[in-house]
Enzyme design. Structure first.
Site, PDB file in Angstrom:
ATOM      1  N   HIS A  67     -44.644 -26.877 -17.596  1.00  0.00           N
ATOM      2  CA  HIS A  67     -44.844 -26.872 -19.038  1.00  0.00           C
ATOM      3  C   HIS A  67     -43.634 -26.274 -19.736  1.00  0.00           C
ATOM      4  O   HIS A  67     -42.760 -25.686 -19.107  1.00  0.00           O
ATOM      5  CB  HIS A  67     -46.082 -26.046 -19.399  1.00  0.00           C
ATOM      6  CG  HIS A  67     -45.999 -24.617 -18.963  1.00  0.00           C
ATOM      7  ND1 HIS A  67     -46.480 -24.174 -17.753  1.00  0.00           N
ATOM      8  CD2 HIS A  67     -45.468 -23.499 -19.556  1.00  0.00           C
ATOM      9  CE1 HIS A  67     -46.266 -22.881 -17.617  1.00  0.00           C
ATOM     10  NE2 HIS A  67     -45.637 -22.447 -18.702  1.00  0.00           N
ATOM     11  N   GLU A  74     -34.796 -31.715 -25.447  1.00  0.00           N
ATOM     12  CA  GLU A  74     -34.298 -33.092 -25.492  1.00  0.00           C
ATOM     13  C   GLU A  74     -35.426 -34.029 -25.079  1.00  0.00           C
ATOM     14  O   GLU A  74     -35.996 -33.895 -23.997  1.00  0.00           O
ATOM     15  CB  GLU A  74     -33.105 -33.276 -24.556  1.00  0.00           C
ATOM     16  CG  GLU A  74     -32.583 -34.712 -24.521  1.00  0.00           C
ATOM     17  CD  GLU A  74     -31.491 -34.925 -23.485  1.00  0.00           C
ATOM     18  OE1 GLU A  74     -31.023 -36.080 -23.356  1.00  0.00           O
ATOM     19  OE2 GLU A  74     -31.110 -33.956 -22.790  1.00  0.00           O
ATOM     20  N   GLN A 118     -30.740 -26.696 -22.616  1.00  0.00           N
ATOM     21  CA  GLN A 118     -31.744 -27.703 -22.953  1.00  0.00           C
ATOM     22  C   GLN A 118     -32.748 -27.908 -21.826  1.00  0.00           C
ATOM     23  O   GLN A 118     -32.485 -27.584 -20.662  1.00  0.00           O
ATOM     24  CB  GLN A 118     -31.109 -29.049 -23.307  1.00  0.00           C
ATOM     25  CG  GLN A 118     -30.367 -29.695 -22.163  1.00  0.00           C
ATOM     26  CD  GLN A 118     -29.738 -31.021 -22.526  1.00  0.00           C
ATOM     27  OE1 GLN A 118     -30.123 -32.056 -21.996  1.00  0.00           O
ATOM     28  NE2 GLN A 118     -28.757 -30.992 -23.415  1.00  0.00           N
ATOM     29  N   GLU A 172     -47.409 -24.364 -23.610  1.00  0.00           N
ATOM     30  CA  GLU A 172     -48.009 -23.034 -23.586  1.00  0.00           C
ATOM     31  C   GLU A 172     -47.726 -22.306 -24.898  1.00  0.00           C
ATOM     32  O   GLU A 172     -46.618 -22.367 -25.425  1.00  0.00           O
ATOM     33  CB  GLU A 172     -47.446 -22.227 -22.419  1.00  0.00           C
ATOM     34  CG  GLU A 172     -48.122 -20.875 -22.222  1.00  0.00           C
ATOM     35  CD  GLU A 172     -47.594 -20.123 -21.012  1.00  0.00           C
ATOM     36  OE1 GLU A 172     -48.306 -19.237 -20.510  1.00  0.00           O
ATOM     37  OE2 GLU A 172     -46.462 -20.425 -20.564  1.00  0.00           O
TER      38      GLU A 172
END
Length: 261
Positions: free
Chosen positions: A198, A171, A105, A244
């Site tokens: 990002h 998350e 995550q 992105e």
């Protein structure tokens, strides 16, 4: 991303991990007066045994923000990477993978939970697989990229997918009440103090995707035709985080990879 030279710069103060800020209680050791509002939180790895994995990491000199038996949340840990970024260590179902761990995550704090979920679910095509609510405190939303077949197969136990699947989940942590504060603005890590950059999505048709996003009113930081790097774009989510978009067949111009003269 390593900006060359920082490793030998005695004046380089390091990167902001995203977990120190002015939005914490003043008695918190992570509180920073006049600091940024916390944004990015951590990445996570799933393992079969959190205690054994933590002991092995500590034997190898890895520092910990939280060991498995510390704090309110027992059975999970937070290690620190060499730059001070937090790495959550989470127990997965045993026997699924032969590899000792898998990236599971990326956690980002958001100002408005439902609004951000709408962006990643309805615009970016992710599936909301789990919503963990702590009343009068915070909500964690877990989203994943799933096929239609994946969703049908996991209809009754979708909330367990972040512990069962190889690919990571996104998350989103929403601290209740921030959505009502007009002055509250997440610090994304792309301005001083810098740190997190990002998240990214690979797409089949970048131009078509960007056209759809623009028609939907999504703000752009960089369009495909802008800048030196063609074949990718950056949009902004409702919190200002950069997202992105990469053309699946993208290649990098060799000229861009040459060292500056």
């Amino acid at each position: 991303t390593h900006n060359h030279g920082t490793e030998s710069d005695s004046d380089f103060v390091g990167y902001w991990s995203g977990n120190h800020g002015r939005d914490l209680p003043e008695d918190s050791p992570l509180y920073v007066k006049n600091g940024p509002v916390r944004g990015f939180g951590h990445i996570a790895f799933n393992v079969d045994d959190v205690y054994a994995a933590s002991e092995e990491l500590e034997r190898n000199g890895v520092k910990f923000q939280k060991r498995p038996d510390e704090g309110r949340m027992k059975g999970l840990a937070f290690a620190l990477d060499p730059d001070g970024y937090w790495i959550e260590i989470v127990k997965r179902e045993k026997g699924l993978f032969k590899e000792p761990c898998n990236l599971s995550q990326v956690m980002m704090r958001v100002k408005d939970g439902p609004k951000t979920v709408e962006f990643y679910r309805d615009i970016m095509g992710m599936s909301l697989v789990r919503e963990m609510v702590v009343p009068n405190d915070f909500t964690n939303y877990f989203l994943m990229n799933l096929s239609g077949e994946d969703e049908k197969a996991a209809k009754d136990d979708a909330e367990l997918l972040p512990l069962r699947r190889w690919q990571p989940a996104l998350e989103l942590t929403h601290n209740h009440g921030t959505e009502q504060d007009d002055s509250f603005q997440i610090h994304t890590g792309n301005s001083d103090p810098v740190g997190f950059g990002h998240i990214g999505f690979i797409v089949d048709d970048l131009e078509a995707m960007c056209g759809e996003l623009e028609a939907a009113g999504v703000a752009f930081f960089k369009k495909p035709s802008e800048g030196k790097m063609r074949g990718l774009a950056f949009v902004l989510d409702p919190n200002g985080y950069r997202v992105e978009l990469i053309q699946r067949s993208m290649t990098i111009d060799p000229e861009l990879m040459k060292a500056a003269a």
